[in-house]
Enzyme design. Structure first.
Site, PDB file in Angstrom:
ATOM      1  N   HIS A  95       0.565  -1.417   0.082  1.00  0.00           N
ATOM      2  CA  HIS A  95       0.292  -0.067   0.104  1.00  0.00           C
ATOM      3  C   HIS A  95       0.761   1.065   0.256  1.00  0.00           C
ATOM      4  O   HIS A  95       0.999   2.485  -0.941  1.00  0.00           O
ATOM      5  CB  HIS A  95      -0.695  -0.140   0.975  1.00  0.00           C
ATOM      6  CG  HIS A  95      -2.211  -0.820   1.331  1.00  0.00           C
ATOM      7  ND1 HIS A  95      -3.160  -0.450   1.609  1.00  0.00           N
ATOM      8  CD2 HIS A  95      -2.144  -1.849   0.641  1.00  0.00           C
ATOM      9  CE1 HIS A  95      -3.463  -1.701   0.864  1.00  0.00           C
ATOM     10  NE2 HIS A  95      -3.626  -2.613   0.607  1.00  0.00           N
ATOM     11  N   ASP A  96       2.051   0.945  -0.014  1.00  0.00           N
ATOM     12  CA  ASP A  96       3.143   1.684   0.314  1.00  0.00           C
ATOM     13  C   ASP A  96       3.627   2.022  -0.986  1.00  0.00           C
ATOM     14  O   ASP A  96       3.014   2.973  -1.415  1.00  0.00           O
ATOM     15  CB  ASP A  96       4.269   2.198   1.304  1.00  0.00           C
ATOM     16  CG  ASP A  96       5.101   3.543   1.220  1.00  0.00           C
ATOM     17  OD1 ASP A  96       4.510   4.706   1.665  1.00  0.00           O
ATOM     18  OD2 ASP A  96       6.298   2.840   1.428  1.00  0.00           O
ATOM     19  N   VAL A 145       0.682   3.754  -3.735  1.00  0.00           N
ATOM     20  CA  VAL A 145       0.937   5.015  -3.937  1.00  0.00           C
ATOM     21  C   VAL A 145       1.482   6.603  -3.214  1.00  0.00           C
ATOM     22  O   VAL A 145       2.446   5.856  -2.552  1.00  0.00           O
ATOM     23  CB  VAL A 145      -0.695   5.060  -3.022  1.00  0.00           C
ATOM     24  CG1 VAL A 145      -1.116   6.732  -2.405  1.00  0.00           C
ATOM     25  CG2 VAL A 145      -1.511   4.427  -2.548  1.00  0.00           C
ATOM     26  N   GLY A 196       4.492   6.238  -4.533  1.00  0.00           N
ATOM     27  CA  GLY A 196       5.272   5.615  -4.822  1.00  0.00           C
ATOM     28  C   GLY A 196       6.582   4.690  -3.399  1.00  0.00           C
ATOM     29  O   GLY A 196       5.027   5.849  -2.025  1.00  0.00           O
ATOM     30  N   ASP A 229       7.585   5.790  -0.921  1.00  0.00           N
ATOM     31  CA  ASP A 229       8.170   6.416   0.021  1.00  0.00           C
ATOM     32  C   ASP A 229       7.846   6.644   2.255  1.00  0.00           C
ATOM     33  O   ASP A 229       8.274   8.056   1.887  1.00  0.00           O
ATOM     34  CB  ASP A 229       8.046   7.787  -0.155  1.00  0.00           C
ATOM     35  CG  ASP A 229       6.559   8.092  -0.063  1.00  0.00           C
ATOM     36  OD1 ASP A 229       5.476   7.672  -0.524  1.00  0.00           O
ATOM     37  OD2 ASP A 229       5.941   9.737  -0.766  1.00  0.00           O
ATOM     38  N   THR A 269      -1.276 -22.748   4.859  1.00  0.00           N
ATOM     39  CA  THR A 269       0.012 -23.089   5.871  1.00  0.00           C
ATOM     40  C   THR A 269       0.066 -21.286   5.736  1.00  0.00           C
ATOM     41  O   THR A 269       0.431 -20.525   4.600  1.00  0.00           O
ATOM     42  CB  THR A 269       1.068 -23.866   4.215  1.00  0.00           C
ATOM     43  OG1 THR A 269       0.686 -22.503   3.876  1.00  0.00           O
ATOM     44  CG2 THR A 269       0.954 -25.034   4.225  1.00  0.00           C
TER      45      THR A 269
END
Ligand code: HEM
Length: 317
Positions: A59-60, A63, A65, A67, A240
């Protein structure tokens, strides 16, 4: 000659800033081992750390890049990425892993404010994957932390679980990732949890999903009864759940992909050969996964005036 020089200058100015062993020759040569130790400690306290951290990294990067903009907290004047509805599913243990690793790095005087939160999230993701039995790989480092984080910037950047193959492929392509990368990265769902609402439309309602294994569907209906507590979550790989492995693809072959966006990778004949190949060979899967997650780590990297090293990962300096 002048044209050649100009081309060379352009090439240098756009050359990737990331490299392996970035911190080895820096003021904080032990950055990677300090992070690994802090992440290992956190993992021993709760294995939920694995899915939470991998999810946070994805998710970083998608959106603005990779950063660490997803880690920034909202303030009175700004609703940050983390408070966009789609990010409310990010578990606190992922944020906590980065905050703790940053504290461990900054506790070493020569390392204080020398390692970005964005790089720490990349290292932590690599470390939890290895701790869960997944591939070990060298990470490229040298990112700065972003200077902006707004909830509105999340709109349309992350896929809903209802996406079909073409929609998934198109979204990943906007981030420079191929369909093969998308299929490899979807194996992030070999660990972690999804809340019942992410797949209820597949198990009941007017058109239950015919691609879902019927025994598995019955099991899911019992775990997620009508009006279930919205906090209830189910392991994404029921076979698993704690291992970072290629069982994800074997599950898809058995109609046991939890999300519609997982199962479609096997139902669609265009992606099925890749799913089958990686269900068969964990070595082939590991290789593709490492390539894809390394590429994901290059999305929107900030350098120079585009970023800085945040003192507190949750607050702009
Ligand atoms: C291909 C498109 C993708 C879709 C539609 C998707 C969707 C979702 C959804 C709906 C959840 C459940 C959230 C919840 O209910 O709490 C989830 C969880 C998760 N996703 Fe994805 N995802 C995608 C790709 C990825 C990628 C590329 C990664 C990382 C490589 C990833 C890693 C995870 C992890 C680890 C979790 C579990 C989080 C936890 O246990 O806290 N996903 N995803």
């Amino acid at each position: 000659m002048a044209a050649l020089l100009l081309a060379l200058m352009l090439l240098l100015s756009t050359a990737a800033p990331l490299r392996r062993n970035y911190y080895a020759g820096s003021a904080c040569p032990d950055a990677e081992s300090i992070v690994r130790e802090a992440v290992t400690k956190k993992f021993r306290q709760t294995s939920v750390t694995v899915g939470a951290t991998v999810h946070l990294f994805f998710h970083d990067c998608f959106v603005e890049g990779c950063d660490a903009s997803v880690i920034v907290a909202s303030t009175a004047n700004n609703t940050a990425e983390k408070d966009h509805p789609v990010n409310l599913s990010l578990a606190g243990d992922g944020f906590d892993t980065v905050i703790r690793a940053k504290a461990a790095v900054d506790a070493v005087p020569r390392c204080r404010n020398k390692v970005s939160c964005a790089d720490i999230l990349v290292m932590a993701t690599r470390d939890v994957i290895a701790l869960a039995g997944g591939p070990s790989y060298a990470v490229e480092l040298g990112r700065l932390d972003g200077l902006s984080s707004t909830a509105s910037s999340v709109n349309g950047k992350l896929a809903p679980p209802s996406f079909n193959l073409d929609q998934l492929t198109a979204l990943f392509a906007t981030n420079g990732l191929s369909q093969t990368d998308m299929i490899a990265l979807s194996a992030g769902h070999t660990v972690g949890f999804a809340h019942c609402n992410a797949f209820t439309s597949r198990i009941r309602g007017p058109t239950p999903d015919p691609t879902l294994n019927s025994t598995f569907a019955a099991q899911l209906r019992s775990w997620c009864p009508p009006n279930v507590d919205p906090r209830i979550a189910v392991t994404m790989d029921v076979v698993t759940p704690r291992a970072f492995d290629n069982q994800y693809y074997k599950n898809l072959q058995n109609g046991m992909g939890l999300l519609a966006s997982d199962q479609v990778l096997h139902s669609d004949p265009r992606s099925r050969p890749t799913v089958d190949a990686w269900a068969q060979s964990s070595a082939a899967f590991n290789k593709a996964f490492v390539e894809a997650i390394t590429k994901m780590g290059r999305i929107g990297v900030k350098t120079g005036a585009q970023g800085n090293i945040r003192r507190n990962c949750a607050v702009f300096n």
